[in-house]
Design a protein around this motif. Structure first.
Motif, PDB file in Angstrom:
ATOM      1  N   ARG A   4      -9.369  29.717   0.924  1.00  0.00           N
ATOM      2  CA  ARG A   4     -10.072  30.774   1.667  1.00  0.00           C
ATOM      3  C   ARG A   4     -11.551  30.791   1.316  1.00  0.00           C
ATOM      4  O   ARG A   4     -12.423  30.875   2.201  1.00  0.00           O
ATOM      5  CB  ARG A   4      -9.450  32.131   1.360  1.00  0.00           C
ATOM      6  CG  ARG A   4     -10.195  33.283   2.048  1.00  0.00           C
ATOM      7  CD  ARG A   4      -9.826  34.638   1.476  1.00  0.00           C
ATOM      8  NE  ARG A   4     -10.689  35.662   2.040  1.00  0.00           N
ATOM      9  CZ  ARG A   4     -11.894  35.984   1.563  1.00  0.00           C
ATOM     10  NH1 ARG A   4     -12.380  35.348   0.498  1.00  0.00           N
ATOM     11  NH2 ARG A   4     -12.617  36.929   2.136  1.00  0.00           N
ATOM     12  N   ASN A   5     -11.863  30.734   0.022  1.00  0.00           N
ATOM     13  CA  ASN A   5     -13.268  30.747  -0.394  1.00  0.00           C
ATOM     14  C   ASN A   5     -14.021  29.528   0.134  1.00  0.00           C
ATOM     15  O   ASN A   5     -15.187  29.633   0.542  1.00  0.00           O
ATOM     16  CB  ASN A   5     -13.361  30.819  -1.922  1.00  0.00           C
ATOM     17  CG  ASN A   5     -12.848  32.134  -2.477  1.00  0.00           C
ATOM     18  OD1 ASN A   5     -12.797  33.141  -1.764  1.00  0.00           O
ATOM     19  ND2 ASN A   5     -12.452  32.139  -3.734  1.00  0.00           N
ATOM     20  N   GLN A   6     -13.350  28.382   0.119  1.00  0.00           N
ATOM     21  CA  GLN A   6     -13.975  27.175   0.674  1.00  0.00           C
ATOM     22  C   GLN A   6     -14.223  27.332   2.176  1.00  0.00           C
ATOM     23  O   GLN A   6     -15.260  26.923   2.696  1.00  0.00           O
ATOM     24  CB  GLN A   6     -13.074  25.962   0.415  1.00  0.00           C
ATOM     25  CG  GLN A   6     -12.963  25.551  -1.036  1.00  0.00           C
ATOM     26  CD  GLN A   6     -14.133  24.672  -1.469  1.00  0.00           C
ATOM     27  OE1 GLN A   6     -14.986  24.331  -0.666  1.00  0.00           O
ATOM     28  NE2 GLN A   6     -14.162  24.326  -2.733  1.00  0.00           N
ATOM     29  N   THR A   7     -13.242  27.918   2.863  1.00  0.00           N
ATOM     30  CA  THR A   7     -13.365  28.096   4.313  1.00  0.00           C
ATOM     31  C   THR A   7     -14.500  29.048   4.659  1.00  0.00           C
ATOM     32  O   THR A   7     -15.276  28.796   5.592  1.00  0.00           O
ATOM     33  CB  THR A   7     -12.032  28.632   4.887  1.00  0.00           C
ATOM     34  OG1 THR A   7     -10.982  27.715   4.591  1.00  0.00           O
ATOM     35  CG2 THR A   7     -12.136  28.812   6.393  1.00  0.00           C
ATOM     36  N   VAL A   8     -14.602  30.153   3.912  1.00  0.00           N
ATOM     37  CA  VAL A   8     -15.686  31.110   4.154  1.00  0.00           C
ATOM     38  C   VAL A   8     -17.045  30.437   3.986  1.00  0.00           C
ATOM     39  O   VAL A   8     -17.997  30.715   4.732  1.00  0.00           O
ATOM     40  CB  VAL A   8     -15.550  32.318   3.198  1.00  0.00           C
ATOM     41  CG1 VAL A   8     -16.786  33.205   3.254  1.00  0.00           C
ATOM     42  CG2 VAL A   8     -14.302  33.121   3.542  1.00  0.00           C
ATOM     43  N   LEU A  45     -23.543  24.079  10.150  1.00  0.00           N
ATOM     44  CA  LEU A  45     -24.008  23.818  11.508  1.00  0.00           C
ATOM     45  C   LEU A  45     -22.976  23.065  12.343  1.00  0.00           C
ATOM     46  O   LEU A  45     -22.852  23.300  13.553  1.00  0.00           O
ATOM     47  CB  LEU A  45     -25.321  23.019  11.467  1.00  0.00           C
ATOM     48  CG  LEU A  45     -26.551  23.777  10.940  1.00  0.00           C
ATOM     49  CD1 LEU A  45     -27.763  22.855  10.887  1.00  0.00           C
ATOM     50  CD2 LEU A  45     -26.849  24.983  11.838  1.00  0.00           C
ATOM     51  N   PHE A  46     -22.219  22.147  11.721  1.00  0.00           N
ATOM     52  CA  PHE A  46     -21.262  21.368  12.520  1.00  0.00           C
ATOM     53  C   PHE A  46     -20.117  22.245  13.022  1.00  0.00           C
ATOM     54  O   PHE A  46     -19.540  21.963  14.078  1.00  0.00           O
ATOM     55  CB  PHE A  46     -20.733  20.173  11.721  1.00  0.00           C
ATOM     56  CG  PHE A  46     -19.852  20.525  10.551  1.00  0.00           C
ATOM     57  CD1 PHE A  46     -18.473  20.597  10.705  1.00  0.00           C
ATOM     58  CD2 PHE A  46     -20.397  20.764   9.290  1.00  0.00           C
ATOM     59  CE1 PHE A  46     -17.672  20.904   9.635  1.00  0.00           C
ATOM     60  CE2 PHE A  46     -19.596  21.070   8.210  1.00  0.00           C
ATOM     61  CZ  PHE A  46     -18.226  21.148   8.386  1.00  0.00           C
ATOM     62  N   ILE A  47     -19.799  23.317  12.285  1.00  0.00           N
ATOM     63  CA  ILE A  47     -18.776  24.254  12.766  1.00  0.00           C
ATOM     64  C   ILE A  47     -19.332  25.061  13.946  1.00  0.00           C
ATOM     65  O   ILE A  47     -18.660  25.259  14.969  1.00  0.00           O
ATOM     66  CB  ILE A  47     -18.315  25.196  11.646  1.00  0.00           C
ATOM     67  CG1 ILE A  47     -17.667  24.404  10.512  1.00  0.00           C
ATOM     68  CG2 ILE A  47     -17.344  26.237  12.187  1.00  0.00           C
ATOM     69  CD1 ILE A  47     -16.388  23.705  10.886  1.00  0.00           C
ATOM     70  N   ALA A  52     -21.655  24.117  15.938  1.00  0.00           N
ATOM     71  CA  ALA A  52     -21.793  23.202  17.071  1.00  0.00           C
ATOM     72  C   ALA A  52     -20.456  23.016  17.785  1.00  0.00           C
ATOM     73  O   ALA A  52     -20.387  22.996  19.025  1.00  0.00           O
ATOM     74  CB  ALA A  52     -22.326  21.858  16.587  1.00  0.00           C
ATOM     75  N   ALA A  53     -19.372  22.878  17.005  1.00  0.00           N
ATOM     76  CA  ALA A  53     -18.047  22.730  17.606  1.00  0.00           C
ATOM     77  C   ALA A  53     -17.663  23.979  18.393  1.00  0.00           C
ATOM     78  O   ALA A  53     -17.098  23.885  19.488  1.00  0.00           O
ATOM     79  CB  ALA A  53     -17.009  22.452  16.513  1.00  0.00           C
ATOM     80  N   GLN A  54     -17.989  25.153  17.852  1.00  0.00           N
ATOM     81  CA  GLN A  54     -17.689  26.390  18.566  1.00  0.00           C
ATOM     82  C   GLN A  54     -18.513  26.499  19.840  1.00  0.00           C
ATOM     83  O   GLN A  54     -18.012  26.954  20.879  1.00  0.00           O
ATOM     84  CB  GLN A  54     -17.974  27.588  17.648  1.00  0.00           C
ATOM     85  CG  GLN A  54     -17.048  27.684  16.444  1.00  0.00           C
ATOM     86  CD  GLN A  54     -17.508  28.715  15.432  1.00  0.00           C
ATOM     87  OE1 GLN A  54     -18.685  29.073  15.385  1.00  0.00           O
ATOM     88  NE2 GLN A  54     -16.570  29.188  14.613  1.00  0.00           N
ATOM     89  N   ALA A  55     -19.766  26.060  19.782  1.00  0.00           N
ATOM     90  CA  ALA A  55     -20.627  26.112  20.961  1.00  0.00           C
ATOM     91  C   ALA A  55     -20.136  25.175  22.059  1.00  0.00           C
ATOM     92  O   ALA A  55     -20.328  25.446  23.256  1.00  0.00           O
ATOM     93  CB  ALA A  55     -22.062  25.749  20.570  1.00  0.00           C
ATOM     94  N   LEU A  56     -19.484  24.082  21.660  1.00  0.00           N
ATOM     95  CA  LEU A  56     -18.957  23.126  22.637  1.00  0.00           C
ATOM     96  C   LEU A  56     -17.611  23.559  23.206  1.00  0.00           C
ATOM     97  O   LEU A  56     -17.026  22.850  24.025  1.00  0.00           O
ATOM     98  CB  LEU A  56     -18.827  21.746  22.001  1.00  0.00           C
ATOM     99  CG  LEU A  56     -20.151  21.043  21.648  1.00  0.00           C
ATOM    100  CD1 LEU A  56     -19.885  19.752  20.884  1.00  0.00           C
ATOM    101  CD2 LEU A  56     -20.942  20.754  22.921  1.00  0.00           C
ATOM    102  N   GLY A  57     -17.120  24.696  22.763  1.00  0.00           N
ATOM    103  CA  GLY A  57     -15.892  25.247  23.324  1.00  0.00           C
ATOM    104  C   GLY A  57     -14.628  24.916  22.567  1.00  0.00           C
ATOM    105  O   GLY A  57     -13.524  25.129  23.086  1.00  0.00           O
ATOM    106  N   VAL A  98     -10.883  23.683  15.556  1.00  0.00           N
ATOM    107  CA  VAL A  98     -11.851  23.847  14.471  1.00  0.00           C
ATOM    108  C   VAL A  98     -11.169  23.753  13.120  1.00  0.00           C
ATOM    109  O   VAL A  98     -11.653  23.079  12.197  1.00  0.00           O
ATOM    110  CB  VAL A  98     -12.591  25.195  14.611  1.00  0.00           C
ATOM    111  CG1 VAL A  98     -13.481  25.442  13.392  1.00  0.00           C
ATOM    112  CG2 VAL A  98     -13.436  25.202  15.881  1.00  0.00           C
ATOM    113  N   LEU A  99     -10.009  24.412  12.992  1.00  0.00           N
ATOM    114  CA  LEU A  99      -9.311  24.427  11.707  1.00  0.00           C
ATOM    115  C   LEU A  99      -8.803  23.045  11.322  1.00  0.00           C
ATOM    116  O   LEU A  99      -8.946  22.613  10.163  1.00  0.00           O
ATOM    117  CB  LEU A  99      -8.144  25.410  11.754  1.00  0.00           C
ATOM    118  CG  LEU A  99      -8.485  26.893  11.815  1.00  0.00           C
ATOM    119  CD1 LEU A  99      -7.224  27.731  11.954  1.00  0.00           C
ATOM    120  CD2 LEU A  99      -9.257  27.329  10.578  1.00  0.00           C
TER     121      LEU A  99
END
Length: 270
Positions: free
Chosen positions: A153-157, A163-165, A167-172, A178-179
């Motif tokens: 969890r701490n690593q995920t937070v 930025l790459f996360i 960017a992936a969210q921005a691309l839909g 993502v996970l």
């Protein structure tokens, strides 16, 4: 010095890995006795060329029992770690990524479990599920799930703001993508270290459960149960030191090997 200790830990771990693999071959060749055979052996025979580690109060060959105990230990360690990973890692990733009320509920629940001493929690679960390899693994995994959860969890937070996360969210990309595609490979890098350290602790906990009669069934060779049998024999006043020395030494060496290997994995290469 760190490199030497890491190498020692690796050597000890490999030796205990080879024990259950080579045991059937050695038994087939007649070099190693059946760990469950006791009727044809004398009781409390001292270490000799015939019985290198001696025999216990029931006549079991302690050398064969010590080697077979390594196989049982690995089964429980691997099974408990598998259960901890399957439950703790996904929950940690989901909790850290989603946040909100789900994160608060999971953190509260896992922190509550984490505050309970691992051995006490394992004993409680073992009372409920009973004896058996998988039951012992379940009893151990319950105390390790919060550890994997907290670390992941701490690593995920920390990683989800990269930025790459974004960017992936921005691309839909959806949450599952993502996970699994972006977060997982960046947050599971500490798992090998946790595995070795938890494995060392699991060996001690399993031995504690076996000593209390809550681990695997009595007909399965296990170091903690053998120590309990040896303690009962010592109460008679006989000098049967070998019945406690060799199972205890097996536990100690395996734990030391895994601990040194785990500590070595945390060190940066020199």
């Amino acid at each position: 010095m760190n490199r030497r200790l890491r190498r020692l830990g690796l050597i000890l771990t490999i030796i205990f890995l080879l024990m259950p693999l080579l045991a059937p071959v050695l038994q087939h060749l007649g070099i190693l006795s059946d760990p469950n055979e006791f009727l044809s052996n004398p009781i409390h025979a001292a270490p000799s060329w015939q019985y290198i580690f001696g025999t216990d109060q029931q006549g079991h060959d302690i050398l064969a029992r010590s080697i077979a105990g390594a196989g049982v230990a690995w089964q429980v360690v691997i099974a408990s770690t598998f259960l901890s990973l399957v439950i703790g890692v996904p929950l940690g990733m989901i909790s850290g990524y989603q946040g909100g009320w789900l994160d608060r509920v999971l953190v509260f629940f896992m922190d509550a479990l984490y505050t309970i001493p691992g051995l006490l929690l394992s004993i409680t679960i073992a009372f409920v599920v009973g004896q058996g390899v998988w039951n012992a693994a379940i009893a151990l995994s319950v105390s390790y799930i919060p550890q994997y959860f907290r670390v992941i969890r701490n690593q995920t937070v920390s990683v989800k703001t990269e930025l790459f996360i974004e960017a992936a969210q921005a691309l839909g990309a959806n949450t599952w993508t993502v996970l699994t595609k972006y977060l997982a490979q960046n947050v599971i890098q500490t798992i090998p270290v946790f595995f070795t350290l938890n494995a060392a602790d699991a060996i001690l906990t399993l031995a504690g459960l076996g000593f209390l009669g809550l681990g695997v069934p009595e007909d399965i060779p296990e170091w903690g149960h053998d120590l309990k049998q040896a303690l009962d024999a010592l109460s008679t006043g006989e000098n049967v030191w070998w019945t406690t020395l060799f199972p205890g030494l097996a536990i100690t060496l395996m734990v030391v090997g895994l601990s040194l290997l785990g500590e070595g994995l945390t060190q940066k290469p020199e």
